[in-house]
Design a protein around this motif. Structure first.
Motif, PDB file in Angstrom:
ATOM      1  N   MET A 499      38.172 -48.347 -18.868  1.00 37.93           N
ATOM      2  CA  MET A 499      38.601 -47.791 -18.009  1.00 37.93           C
ATOM      3  C   MET A 499      37.666 -47.830 -16.761  1.00 37.93           C
ATOM      4  O   MET A 499      36.515 -47.429 -16.997  1.00 37.93           O
ATOM      5  CB  MET A 499      39.206 -46.459 -17.993  1.00 37.93           C
ATOM      6  CG  MET A 499      40.031 -45.816 -16.609  1.00 37.93           C
ATOM      7  SD  MET A 499      40.500 -44.165 -17.042  1.00 37.93           S
ATOM      8  CE  MET A 499      41.964 -44.654 -18.038  1.00 37.93           C
ATOM      9  N   VAL A 501      37.043 -45.914 -13.121  1.00 35.06           N
ATOM     10  CA  VAL A 501      37.700 -44.797 -11.933  1.00 35.06           C
ATOM     11  C   VAL A 501      37.089 -45.058 -10.641  1.00 35.06           C
ATOM     12  O   VAL A 501      35.756 -44.889 -10.752  1.00 35.06           O
ATOM     13  CB  VAL A 501      37.510 -43.519 -12.732  1.00 35.06           C
ATOM     14  CG1 VAL A 501      37.871 -42.339 -11.693  1.00 35.06           C
ATOM     15  CG2 VAL A 501      38.345 -43.354 -14.007  1.00 35.06           C
ATOM     16  N   ALA A 576      41.147 -36.025 -17.688  1.00 37.71           N
ATOM     17  CA  ALA A 576      41.714 -36.116 -18.995  1.00 37.71           C
ATOM     18  C   ALA A 576      42.928 -35.506 -19.336  1.00 37.71           C
ATOM     19  O   ALA A 576      43.768 -35.925 -19.834  1.00 37.71           O
ATOM     20  CB  ALA A 576      40.839 -35.822 -20.020  1.00 37.71           C
ATOM     21  N   ILE A 579      45.802 -37.665 -17.086  1.00 34.62           N
ATOM     22  CA  ILE A 579      46.532 -38.788 -17.766  1.00 34.62           C
ATOM     23  C   ILE A 579      47.763 -38.511 -18.643  1.00 34.62           C
ATOM     24  O   ILE A 579      47.504 -37.817 -19.555  1.00 34.62           O
ATOM     25  CB  ILE A 579      45.323 -39.581 -18.400  1.00 34.62           C
ATOM     26  CG1 ILE A 579      44.371 -40.334 -17.383  1.00 34.62           C
ATOM     27  CG2 ILE A 579      46.231 -41.037 -19.195  1.00 34.62           C
ATOM     28  CD1 ILE A 579      43.376 -40.964 -18.051  1.00 34.62           C
ATOM     29  N   LEU A 586      42.091 -40.656 -22.459  1.00 28.52           N
ATOM     30  CA  LEU A 586      40.687 -41.284 -21.751  1.00 28.52           C
ATOM     31  C   LEU A 586      39.670 -41.337 -22.687  1.00 28.52           C
ATOM     32  O   LEU A 586      39.328 -40.112 -23.583  1.00 28.52           O
ATOM     33  CB  LEU A 586      40.553 -39.974 -20.357  1.00 28.52           C
ATOM     34  CG  LEU A 586      39.165 -40.142 -19.785  1.00 28.52           C
ATOM     35  CD1 LEU A 586      39.028 -41.475 -18.845  1.00 28.52           C
ATOM     36  CD2 LEU A 586      38.588 -39.138 -19.147  1.00 28.52           C
ATOM     37  N   GLU A 588      35.877 -41.363 -22.988  1.00 32.77           N
ATOM     38  CA  GLU A 588      34.771 -41.180 -21.910  1.00 32.77           C
ATOM     39  C   GLU A 588      33.494 -42.339 -22.252  1.00 32.77           C
ATOM     40  O   GLU A 588      32.952 -42.420 -21.183  1.00 32.77           O
ATOM     41  CB  GLU A 588      33.969 -39.839 -22.480  1.00 32.77           C
ATOM     42  CG  GLU A 588      33.005 -39.210 -21.156  1.00 32.77           C
ATOM     43  CD  GLU A 588      33.697 -39.090 -19.995  1.00 32.77           C
ATOM     44  OE1 GLU A 588      33.056 -39.845 -18.806  1.00 32.77           O
ATOM     45  OE2 GLU A 588      34.782 -38.394 -19.865  1.00 32.77           O
ATOM     46  N   THR A 591      34.593 -45.263 -20.182  1.00 34.25           N
ATOM     47  CA  THR A 591      35.066 -45.123 -18.761  1.00 34.25           C
ATOM     48  C   THR A 591      33.797 -45.391 -17.833  1.00 34.25           C
ATOM     49  O   THR A 591      32.806 -44.695 -18.131  1.00 34.25           O
ATOM     50  CB  THR A 591      35.541 -43.862 -18.671  1.00 34.25           C
ATOM     51  OG1 THR A 591      36.792 -43.718 -19.587  1.00 34.25           O
ATOM     52  CG2 THR A 591      36.072 -43.497 -17.169  1.00 34.25           C
TER      53      THR A 591
END
Length: 646
Positions: A499, A501, A576, A579, A586, A588, A591
């Motif tokens: 992911m 961000v 977190a 979502i 999520l 970590e 990400t």
């Protein structure tokens, strides 16, 4: 509506903690500054009443009457009774009023923003003067100790003061959670002691009670012209610290602060000033019998019996340290609010207590304050010289507070214009009279808070203008997420696991970091979140109202996080929770957080003036790492950006 809500906040505070504990805590933190004013306020006012000769009876009664009615009108009526109603979800202070005024006007207009910036800037001037003046005044009490006082030089007093102040600022990083529990009890003892001192000496001249009549204050001002105004500026020292009543509402609640004021603080201050006045009148009678003029003396410490003078000096030292601590932590809180509201660049903020979000430490502010305090003590050398610098910062802040409060009552509370003016104009007139009286002392030291305030105000102005210009330039050719997704349909952009961000100030457009990533790396993550972190116009945003999640399409989602201006942002934790369970949680470790890091370039031909460009570039380069400010793991953040000409 405002009052009903804030009342529920205060009720919850009182329910959560015992009323007695909150009241004692308020006595220590809220009233530490105003509680140390008797050390120097009456002395300085009497000193300025007789520039060419001895102190007269009319001056003693006039100064005492002015002091008492200042406490009644400025502190009791304006702050305790009225302004404490103008809270922002239980929080007060000049920036809380700024947020409220902005809510009432539908956004922070230029005038409202300027008032908030000026008020905040002047507070920093107050924050360097309060520790310097209060601690120096307490240490100067050693001169009144029989037998040894005459042998203590002013340089020794300055050195002791500097050592105390350096130690005070040096321990700030440890937090004040432990020692703050002693603040309340020590200050309770302090107020009982100064009230008791006053009671002991009122009998020296019982007629001093007549000073409660305001005609003594009016008569003194009317018959003394310019000297009367200068004395009024010194009398204002009796109410310095009144702004803490609203600034600390969020910690203690409105009712405990009011209870503290009416039950202990106001009576103790009034009794002490009455005692100093009676003591001065008795000294005047002795001087008349001896055929000599009455000179200025250290009335506060001389009132104390010789056998108790050393313990009183120690107690005064503790009280001034507490007063200094309160204004230091106030500077931390104000800075945190200013950063969240976008008035200052990000700085390192350290939580010093796991159980209290309000216990913070800001290294940059701490050491800048210490530098300012040290320079003041060394430059002025004694409390009398420094007292001239004190009033302007506080009176200026009070003028700003009244103006912002007018906007709040008129625009947010929907009071009619005549009603708003009827209530607020008398307060503004009083503030302006005090401000005018203190402006007369600019040359004598009043330039110090004005210089500090002007410097901070300049930094705020350049930062706000510069950030607006950067946002405009970065969003000149913004496309929407829908348009980007459409263009990606037939593209050969590689997709990578995990992911991404993307933090952005503009949630409606495509962040420049996405475009830089596609242009240079030619990749897009499997899941992409456009994240916008907003600061709401309230002190705290509840967890359940913090996040808004929106699925744009198969490529992108949009998340908005809202924090109050006194909240500490924790982006990974909030994300977190934001979502939904229907999406994959999520991870970590998979990400990456992309932040924009534009390289600013100064230009003489466009944007800000060139000298402002240099300051803006310096501020941005030294701003705190956004990863740590938002509690993002440093090994998960990627900074991308281009050049922006400012």
């Amino acid at each position: 509506m405002q009052n009903v809500h804030s009342g529920s906040v205060n009720s919850q505070l009182i329910h959560k903690h015992s009323l007695s504990a909150l009241t004692i805590g308020a006595i220590g933190v809220v009233f530490g500054d105003i509680g140390t004013s008797p050390l120097y306020a009456f002395r300085e006012a009497l000193h300025h009443s007789a520039p060419m000769g001895g102190i007269e009876e009319a001056a003693i009664f006039g100064v005492l009457s002015l002091a008492l009615w200042s406490l009644i009108l400025v502190v009791t009526v304006k702050y305790v009774i009225f302004l404490m109603r103008a809270d922002n979800d239980g929080e007060g202070g000049v920036l809380a009023l700024l947020a409220l005024a902005g809510r009432g006007t539908g956004g922070r207009t230029g005038v409202v923003l300027a008032l908030g910036a000026v008020g905040a800037s002047l507070f920093y001037g107050d924050a360097i003067i309060t520790p310097a003046l209060s601690v120096l005044s307490a240490v100067e009490g050693t001169k009144t100790i029989p037998g040894i006082g005459s042998g203590i030089s002013q340089q020794t007093i300055v050195s002791i003061t500097i050592v105390i102040l350096v130690l005070l600022f040096a321990i700030q990083y440890r937090g004040t959670a432990l020692v703050s529990k002693l603040f309340g009890p020590i200050c309770v003892i302090w107020f009982l002691a100064i009230g008791g001192l006053g009671v002991m000496h009122i009998s020296d001249y019982p007629g001093i009670i007549a000073a409660l009549s305001p005609h003594h204050a009016v008569s003194f001002l009317a018959s003394n012209g310019m000297i009367g105004l200068i004395v009024l500026g010194s009398v204002f020292l009796t109410v310095t610290g009144a702004e803490a009543l609203t600034a600390d509402m969020g910690h203690f609640g409105r009712f405990p602060i009011r209870l503290s004021w009416f039950l202990l603080v106001f009576p103790a201050l009034s009794l002490n000033y009455f005692g100093q006045g009676a003591f001065a009148m008795a000294a005047l009678e002795r001087a008349r019998l001896a055929g000599v003029p009455l000179e200025t003396q250290d009335w506060f410490f001389l009132m104390c019996p010789e056998s108790f003078r050393l313990p009183m000096i120690i107690l005064a030292g503790l009280a001034t340290i507490i007063a200094s601590q309160a204004v230091i932590t106030g500077a931390y809180s104000l800075t945190q609010q200013a950063i969240q509201l976008g008035l200052l660049p990000r700085m390192k903020i350290v939580q010093t207590s796991p159980g209290s979000a309000g216990q913070i430490y800001i290294p940059a502010i701490n050491w800048l304050l210490l530098l300012g305090v040290w320079l003041l003590v060394v430059q002025f050398g004694n409390s009398s010289a420094m007292a001239s610098a004190y009033g302007i910062a506080v009176t200026g802040t009070m003028v700003v507070t009244t103006c912002l409060a007018f906007v709040v009552v008129h625009k947010l509370w929907n009071w009619s214009l005549p009603k708003s003016m009827l209530v607020m104009l008398p307060f503004l007139v009083i503030d302006l009279i005090f401000f005018g009286a203190n402006i007369l002392r600019v040359v004598d030291g009043g330039w110090v808070p004005l210089a500090v305030g002007s410097l901070i105000c300049l930094v705020i102005w350049i930062w706000v203008r510069g950030k607006r210009l950067i946002d405009i330039k970065e969003n000149e050719s913004v496309i929407t997420l829908a348009e980007l997704s459409k263009s990606l349909t037939n593209s050969e952009v590689a997709r990578v696991e995990g992911m991404a961000v993307y933090l952005t100030a503009n949630p409606d457009g495509v962040p420049s970091t996405i475009l830089h990533n596609l242009k240079h790396n030619k990749v897009l993550h499997e899941r992409n979140v456009v994240l916008n972190v907003k600061t709401a116009g309230v002190p705290h945003v509840p967890e359940e109202e913090r996040a808004k999640y929106e699925k744009v399409d198969a490529n992108f989602a949009r998340v908005t996080l809202r924090y109050g201006f006194m909240d500490a942002p924790d982006v990974p934790q909030a994300l977190a929770r934001a979502i939904p369970k229907s999406d994959a949680p999520l991870n970590e470790m998979k990400t990456s957080y992309f932040v924009g890091r534009s390289v600013l370039s100064a230009s003489k031909d466009e944007g800000l003036p060139f000298w402002q460009d240099i300051i803006l570039i310096f501020l941005q380069r030294n701003a705190y790492n956004p990863a740590e400010f938002f509690h993002i793991p440093s090994n998960r953040i990627v900074a991308l950006g281009g050049q922006v000409i400012v």
